[in-house]
Write a protein that holds these residues in place. Structure first.
Motif, short mmCIF file in Angstrom:
data_model
loop_
_atom_site.label_atom_id
_atom_site.label_comp_id
_atom_site.label_asym_id
_atom_site.label_seq_id
_atom_site.Cartn_x
_atom_site.Cartn_y
_atom_site.Cartn_z
N MET A 112 0.85 -1.18 0.00
CA MET A 112 0.00 0.00 0.00
C MET A 112 0.89 1.23 0.00
N SER A 113 0.61 2.14 -0.90
CA SER A 113 1.41 3.37 -0.93
C SER A 113 0.49 4.57 -0.82
N LEU A 114 0.99 5.56 -0.13
CA LEU A 114 0.23 6.79 0.06
C LEU A 114 0.66 7.79 -0.99
N GLU A 115 -0.25 8.19 -1.82
CA GLU A 115 0.07 9.16 -2.88
C GLU A 115 -0.65 10.47 -2.57
N LEU A 116 0.14 11.53 -2.45
CA LEU A 116 -0.43 12.85 -2.18
C LEU A 116 -0.75 13.56 -3.49
N SER A 117 -1.78 14.37 -3.46
CA SER A 117 -2.13 15.13 -4.66
C SER A 117 -1.04 16.16 -4.96
N THR A 118 -0.97 16.58 -6.19
CA THR A 118 0.01 17.58 -6.61
C THR A 118 -0.16 18.87 -5.81
N SER A 119 -1.39 19.24 -5.56
CA SER A 119 -1.68 20.46 -4.81
C SER A 119 -1.14 20.37 -3.37
N VAL A 120 -1.38 19.23 -2.73
CA VAL A 120 -0.89 19.03 -1.35
C VAL A 120 0.64 19.06 -1.33
N LYS A 121 1.25 18.37 -2.29
CA LYS A 121 2.71 18.36 -2.37
C LYS A 121 3.26 19.78 -2.53
N TYR A 122 2.60 20.57 -3.37
CA TYR A 122 3.07 21.94 -3.61
C TYR A 122 2.99 22.76 -2.33
N TRP A 123 1.85 22.73 -1.65
CA TRP A 123 1.67 23.56 -0.44
C TRP A 123 2.50 23.07 0.72
N LEU A 124 2.87 21.80 0.75
CA LEU A 124 3.76 21.29 1.79
C LEU A 124 5.13 21.98 1.74
N ASN A 125 5.52 22.43 0.55
CA ASN A 125 6.80 23.13 0.39
C ASN A 125 6.93 24.35 1.29
N PHE A 126 5.81 24.94 1.70
CA PHE A 126 5.86 26.21 2.42
C PHE A 126 5.74 26.04 3.93
N PHE A 127 5.43 24.84 4.39
CA PHE A 127 5.31 24.61 5.84
C PHE A 127 6.66 24.82 6.54
N HIS A 128 7.71 24.23 6.02
CA HIS A 128 9.05 24.34 6.61
C HIS A 128 9.53 25.79 6.66
N PRO A 129 9.49 26.53 5.55
CA PRO A 129 9.97 27.91 5.60
C PRO A 129 9.19 28.80 6.58
N VAL A 130 7.87 28.65 6.61
CA VAL A 130 7.06 29.46 7.53
C VAL A 130 7.42 29.12 8.97
N LEU A 131 7.52 27.83 9.27
CA LEU A 131 7.89 27.40 10.62
C LEU A 131 9.27 27.94 10.99
N MET A 132 10.22 27.84 10.09
CA MET A 132 11.58 28.27 10.40
C MET A 132 11.68 29.79 10.60
N TRP A 133 10.93 30.56 9.82
CA TRP A 133 10.92 32.00 10.06
C TRP A 133 10.33 32.32 11.42
N ALA A 134 9.28 31.62 11.81
CA ALA A 134 8.70 31.81 13.14
C ALA A 134 9.72 31.44 14.22
N LEU A 135 10.45 30.36 13.99
CA LEU A 135 11.47 29.93 14.96
C LEU A 135 12.65 30.90 15.02
N LEU A 136 12.97 31.54 13.90
CA LEU A 136 14.03 32.56 13.92
C LEU A 136 13.61 33.71 14.83
N VAL A 137 12.37 34.17 14.69
CA VAL A 137 11.87 35.24 15.56
C VAL A 137 11.86 34.77 17.01
N LEU A 138 11.41 33.55 17.24
CA LEU A 138 11.39 32.99 18.60
C LEU A 138 12.81 32.86 19.16
N SER A 139 13.77 32.56 18.31
CA SER A 139 15.17 32.46 18.74
C SER A 139 15.71 33.81 19.18
N ILE A 140 15.32 34.86 18.47
CA ILE A 140 15.74 36.21 18.87
C ILE A 140 15.14 36.56 20.22
#
Length: 156
Positions: free
Chosen positions: A1-29
């Motif tokens: 069984m394989s889990l296949e994500l839609s193209t749209s979900v894959k695309y928007w997943l790209n932005f979770f890491h950067p948004v989280l990391m920018w928030a963590l940069l501010v939190l680090s300051i």
């Protein structure tokens, strides 16, 4: 069984890491600010010390540091996972290497806490040095991360 994500979900997943990391940069300051206030409290005398103690900088710094540790490790793993999901590989380069280094550094920094609680000045100095190195790397990572996001956006 394989889990296949839609193209749209894959695309928007790209932005979770950067948004989280920018928030963590501010939190680090903010964590750095709390750490500096904690150091100021430690060195204060008399009424000034009594007033600074009310800020509970030690508790707040420790709590924010714990949150940073957990979310930075999760964010680093998540960023690599999303890259792999979308590209079937990781891109070996400065952003990945610095991110892995930062993940290790924050773990070392946190591991010094028990020694600092026992008053070990060597651990406190090492903790401060590691964390300011982390902050510098984090700022650099933010710049290289924006470049990566720009590449993703131009491909879309």
């Amino acid at each position: 069984m394989s889990l296949e994500l839609s193209t749209s979900v894959k695309y928007w997943l790209n932005f979770f890491h950067p948004v989280l990391m920018w928030a963590l940069l501010v939190l680090s300051i903010y964590a750095a600010y709390l750490g500096l206030q904690l150091q100021r409290t430690r060195n204060a005398q008399g009424e000034e010390k009594k007033e600074l103690i009310k800020g509970r900088y030690n508790v707040r710094h420790y709590q924010i540091g714990s949150i940073l540790l957990a979310l930075m490790v999760a964010g680093a793993i998540g960023g690599m996972a999303v890259t792999y999901i979308n590209n079937q590989k990781l891109f070996f380069g400065p952003h990945l290497l610095a991110g892995l280094g930062m993940t290790g550094l924050i773990a070392f920094s946190a591991a010094l806490s028990p020694y600092m609680q026992k008053g070990a000045n060597w651990a406190r100095a090492t903790h401060i040095l590691i964390n300011f190195t982390l902050l510098g790397l984090f700022a650099w990572q933010a710049v290289t991360g924006v470049q990566i996001v720009q590449r993703i956006l131009t491909k879309a």
